[in-house]
Design an enzyme around this catalytic site. Structure first.
Site, PDB file in Angstrom:
ATOM      1  N   SER B  95      27.348 -26.795  -7.145  1.00  0.00           N
ATOM      2  CA  SER B  95      28.540 -27.640  -7.174  1.00  0.00           C
ATOM      3  C   SER B  95      29.796 -26.786  -7.030  1.00  0.00           C
ATOM      4  O   SER B  95      29.907 -26.027  -6.082  1.00  0.00           O
ATOM      5  CB  SER B  95      28.516 -28.444  -8.484  1.00  0.00           C
ATOM      6  N   ASP B 217      23.507 -37.941  -2.519  1.00  0.00           N
ATOM      7  CA  ASP B 217      24.328 -37.271  -3.530  1.00  0.00           C
ATOM      8  C   ASP B 217      25.699 -37.946  -3.573  1.00  0.00           C
ATOM      9  O   ASP B 217      26.455 -37.915  -2.604  1.00  0.00           O
ATOM     10  CB  ASP B 217      24.452 -35.781  -3.173  1.00  0.00           C
ATOM     11  N   HIS B 245      23.177 -35.104  -7.814  1.00  0.00           N
ATOM     12  CA  HIS B 245      23.974 -33.922  -7.542  1.00  0.00           C
ATOM     13  C   HIS B 245      23.296 -32.655  -8.083  1.00  0.00           C
ATOM     14  O   HIS B 245      23.786 -31.563  -7.873  1.00  0.00           O
ATOM     15  CB  HIS B 245      25.359 -34.114  -8.196  1.00  0.00           C
TER      16      HIS B 245
END
Lengths: 411, 267
Positions: B95, B217, B245
Site C-alpha cells: 500500500s 481492490d 487490499h
C-alpha cells in the site's frame, strides 16, 4: 353452584401454551426479524444472505443485495477505506472483530450509523468459509459519542487556550532577552515544568545609573495565577527599589516590606531571591550579592575550579518580621563565570528511588564545566535539566554572568 | 533508544540469506505479514518492523512534523537499513509503503536490489484524467471514520499508554489490537497516505520492480496498478486472483510465491 368461568387451572391452560408457542418460534423467524441486522458474506465480501431487519433498515430488496453487492459497497466511502485498511485485515488475522462504528448507505441515500461485529466461520479443518456479521442500530449511541467527542475537543481547545494564556503571562514575567552588558557575557534559561501553569521562578538584568547593573533571580512559593501575582510584584518592586537605592541589602528589605504589606495576615506570600549589583571594570567585574533564603551562587573559575558563594544570614523574603539580609562581594576575573539558579535543579529526582540531584552533584557538574562561559554554562545546564526528564517536576531558572577570557571563545 | 527497538524490528530466517524487508501500510502493523513471512523466511533473511506510531513502535519517538510526509517514513526505513547494515535489500512495500520504497531507493539506490510494490497507489485522489478512485471529501470522511472509533480506542488504550501496571489484562488486549493506533497519529498517517502524490517519482525507479495487484481492490483499482506498471521502466505486473487490499492476508500462498520468485530471481 356450577363453574361459570375458568378457574385457576383454566387460566394456566389458556395462557401458558400460547406463550410457550411464542418461545418455540421458528429459528427462521428469529433470524429474519431479529432486533439487529444479520449478514453473511463470502470471503471476498459478496453478500450471500441478509435478514429482513437489515433489508428494512437499508430499503433494499433481497435480490438487490444477495449475489450482487459486497459488504463494503454498503459503506460510505470513508468507511470503505477504513474497512479495507483496518476492519478486513483485523478480521483475517483474528477471525473476529467487534464493536466497530461504521455508517451504512441506505437505498434512499441516507446514512445509518451501526456497530458492527464480524466473525469468520471456519470449516472442520479451520479453513475460513464465510463471514457472519451482526449490525446494531447505533443512531442514539453515535449521537452521544459525537457529543462526547465534541466535548473532548472543546476541552482540548480550552486547554490550548489556557496554555497560551499561561505562556503569554510567563513571558511578561521574564525579560524577552537579556540586555548587553559591556565587557560581560550573560545568558539565561527558564524551564517550565507545566505548560498549564505559570511558573513561580523569575529573573531579570537591567541597567542602573553610573554604568552599574542590577540582576536578580528568585523563586516564589507556589505556582499558577497566585504565584504570578507575587512574581510580578517582586519583579517590579526589585527594579524600582534598585533605582532609588541599589544596595542589595536595601533592595531586599524593600521587597520584604512590600510583600509583608501586601500579604499581611493569614495569607502570607514569600519568596527566595538573590539580588546582585554588577559593576563592570576594565578587566573584569565586581558583584555585590545579597540573598534572601536563596540557594548559593556557583562560581566557576578560570582555573577550572568551582565553588558555592554563600551569602550568610539572608532570610526568606516576606515571611519573617524584620527579616535580615547580608551581602558579600564577588570579583569576576577574565574566564570566571557566576551562575544563579533556582532549586528545581537540586531538587530534581534522579533515580527510581526518587533521590534528589543535590548540591554536591551540582558542584561536581560545575567543576567539570569550569572554565566556561555564560552561554556554555547555561547550555550545559539546560542539557542537564532535559536529562532529568520526568524527575524534574518544578520550574527552574538559570542565569549566568561571565567575563570573557583573553582569546577565549566568547571574547 | 536505538532504531531497532524504536521500530520494533523483528528478524526471521537465515542470517546470511538475501535480505527481504517487509513494510506494512496504513492501518495495521507488521502482523499483516504473518501469513507470508514464515514462507519467505525459509530462503531469505526477513526484516519486519513497525513504522514509528504504529504497532509496538516507540510512540514517544513520534513527531508530527516528521511523519506528516512520506519522507519521515522513508527515513525510518533507511535508518533501520543503516543500523542493521542491510545491503542488496529486496524491499516489499504494501500500500502506501510501496511509495516509501520508491523514495528510499531514490535516496540510497545502492542499498536496494529490487522493489516489490504490493497493491501500490502513487495517488489516491482523482486528478484531471488520472483516476485514483477517491476525492478529497472522501479522505475527510475517512478521518471521520477514524474519529468514530476514537472512543473505543481511548477506553482500552489510554490506560496502557499511561502505564497501568495494576491492570495487566490490558496488555493482552494490546496484543490483540494490531490495527489500533493513537487516533491523533492515525489521522496524520491517513492524511499523509491519502493526500500524497508520488506519480512523478515512478519514472525515476531504476531497480528491478515487481508490481503486485489484486483483481478486486477497492483502494487500488486495476487502472492504478496499470499506471504504476506503465510509469516504472521495465517493471513487471502480476495480478493476483484475490480480493481486497491485503493479498498477503487474503491470498498468502500466491503472494509469497510471487514475492519469493522475484527475490530469488534478482539475488
Amino acid at each position: 353452584m356450577t363453574r361459570t368461568g375458568p378457574g385457576p387451572r383454566g387460566n394456566e391452560g389458556d395462557g401458558a401454551p400460547a406463550f410457550s408457542a411464542l418461545l418455540e418460534d421458528s429459528a427462521e423467524d428469529l433470524y429474519e426479524n431479529a432486533p439487529c441486522g444479520y449478514l453473511s458474506t463470502r470471503l471476498d465480501g459478496r453478500i450471500a444472505k441478509v435478514n429482513t431487519t437489515l433489508l428494512t433498515w437499508l430499503g433494499y430488496t433481497r435480490d438487490q443485495l444477495v449475489g450482487h453487492r459486497r459488504f463494503s459497497d454498503l459503506l460510505a466511502v470513508g468507511d470503505r477505506i477504513y474497512h479495507e485498511t483496518h476492519f478486513a485485515p483485523l478480521l483475517r488475522m483474528q477471525g473476529e472483530v467487534g464493536g466497530v462504528a461504521l455508517e451504512l448507505l441506505t437505498a434512499g441515500g441516507g446514512r445509518l450509523p451501526v456497530l458492527v461485529t464480524s466473525m469468520v466461520r471456519t470449516g472442520p479443518d479451520g479453513e475460513p468459509l464465510l463471514i457472519r456479521t451482526t449490525l446494531f442500530d447505533a443512531r442514539d449511541r453515535r449521537a452521544y459519542e459525537r457529543e462526547l467527542l465534541r466535548a473532548r475537543r472543546e476541552a482540548d481547545r480550552e486547554r490550548a487556550r489556557l496554555q497560551r494564556l499561561a505562556s503569554t503571562l510567563q513571558r511578561t514575567l521574564l525579560p524577552p532577552a537579556l540586555p548587553e552588558v559591556p565587557g560581560v557575557r550573560t545568558a539565561a534559561h527558564y524551564h517550565i515544568a507545566s505548560p498549564d501553569q505559570v511558573g513561580g521562578d523569575f529573573y531579570d538584568l537591567f541597567p542602573l545609573a553610573g554604568g552599574r547593573w542590577g540582576l536578580f533571580l528568585g523563586d516564589v512559593v507556589g505556582k499558577g495565577a497566585e504565584a504570578a501575582v507575587v512574581t510580578s510584584l517582586a519583579r517590579y518592586t526589585l527594579r524600582a527599589a534598585a533605582v532609588s537605592d541599589p544596595d542589595p541589602v536595601a533592595v531586599l528589605a524593600r521587597l520584604d516590606a512590600a510583600l509583608e504589606q501586601e500579604y499581611r495576615g493569614d495569607d502570607p506570600r514569600y519568596c527566595t531571591v538573590v539580588f546582585g549589583l554588577l559593576t563592570p571594570s576594565p578587566d573584569g567585574c565586581d558583584l555585590t550579592l545579597a540573598s534572601g533564603g536563596h540557594p548559593p551562587a556557583l562560581l566557576l573559575r578560570a582555573d577550572g575550579t568551582a565553588e558555592y558563594r554563600h551569602t550568610p544570614g539572608g532570610q526568606i523574603v516576606g515571611i519573617l518580621p524584620e527579616a535580615r539580609f547580608a551581602s558579600s562581594d564577588v570579583r569576576l576575573e577574565p574566564g570566571d563565570t557566576l551562575m544563579l539558579y533556582t532549586d528545581g535543579i537540586t531538587e530534581a529526582r534522579t533515580d527510581a528511588a526518587r533521590n534528589r540531584y543535590g548540591e554536591e552533584a551540582l558542584l561536581d557538574f560545575a567543576t567539570a564545566l569550569a572554565p566556561t562561559t555564560a552561554a556554555e554554562a547555561v547550555a550545559a545546564t539546560t542539557g542537564l535539566l532535559a536529562g532529568f526528564g520526568d524527575g524534574l517536576d518544578d520550574d527552574t531558572a538559570v542565569m549566568a554572568v561571565s567575563v570573557p577570557a583573553p582569546g577565549g571563545r566568547d571574547g | 533508544m536505538n532504531t531497532r527497538d524504536r521500530n520494533n524490528v523483528v528478524l526471521l530466517g537465515p542470517e546470511d540469506g538475501p535480505v527481504v524487508m517487509l513494510a506494512h501500510g496504513f492501518g495495521c502493523d507488521q502482523n499483516l505479514w504473518r501469513l507470508v513471512a514464515p514462507r519467505l523466511a525459509e530462503d531469505f533473511r526477513v526484516v519486519l518492523f513497525d513504522y514509528v506510531g504504529s504497532g509496538r513502535s516507540d510512540l514517544s519517538a513520534w513527531r508530527e512534523e516528521r511523519y506528516s510526509t512520506l519522507d519521515g517514513y522513508t527515513e525510518d526505513v533507511l535508518e533501520i537499513c543503516r543500523e542493521l547494515d542491510l545491503r542488496r535489500v529486496v524491499f516489499v512495500g504494501h500500500s502506501v509503503s510501496a511509495m516509501v520504497g520508491v523514495l528510499a531507493a531514490a535516496r540510497e539506490p545502492g542499498r536496494f536490489a529490487g522493489l516489490a510494490l504490493l497493491t501500490p497507489s502513487p495517488r489516491y485522489i482523482d486528478d484531471g484524467d488520472y483516476r485514483g478512485g477517491f476525492s478529497e471529501a472522501d479522505v475527510d470522511e475517512l478521518l471521520e471514520s477514524l474519529d468514530s472509533n476514537y472512543l473505543g480506542w481511548s477506553a482500552t488504550m489510554a490506560p496502557v499508554i499511561m502505564g497501568n501496571p495494576d491492570r495487566p489484562e490490558l496488555g493482552d488486549e494490546l496484543a490483540n489490537s494490531f490495527c489500533r493506533t493513537d487516533p491523533d497519529i492515525a489521522r496524520v498517517f491517513a492524511r499523509t497516505t491519502f493526500l500524497s502524490d508520488n506519480r512523478a517519482d515512478l519514472a525515476g525507479v531504476t531497480l528491478p520492480t515487481l508490481v503486485v495487484e489484486c483483481a478486486q481492490d477497492a483502494l487500488a483499482p486495476p487502472e492504478v496498478g496499470a499506471f504504476v506498471h506503465a510509469r516504472i521502466p521495465g517493471s513487471r505486473l502480476v495480478t493476483l486472483d484475490a480480493t481486497g487490499h491485503c493479498p498477503q492476508l487474503s491470498a498468502p500462498e500466491a503472494t509469497s510465491r510471487a514475492l519469493a520468485a522475484f527475490a530469488a530471481e534478482i539475488r
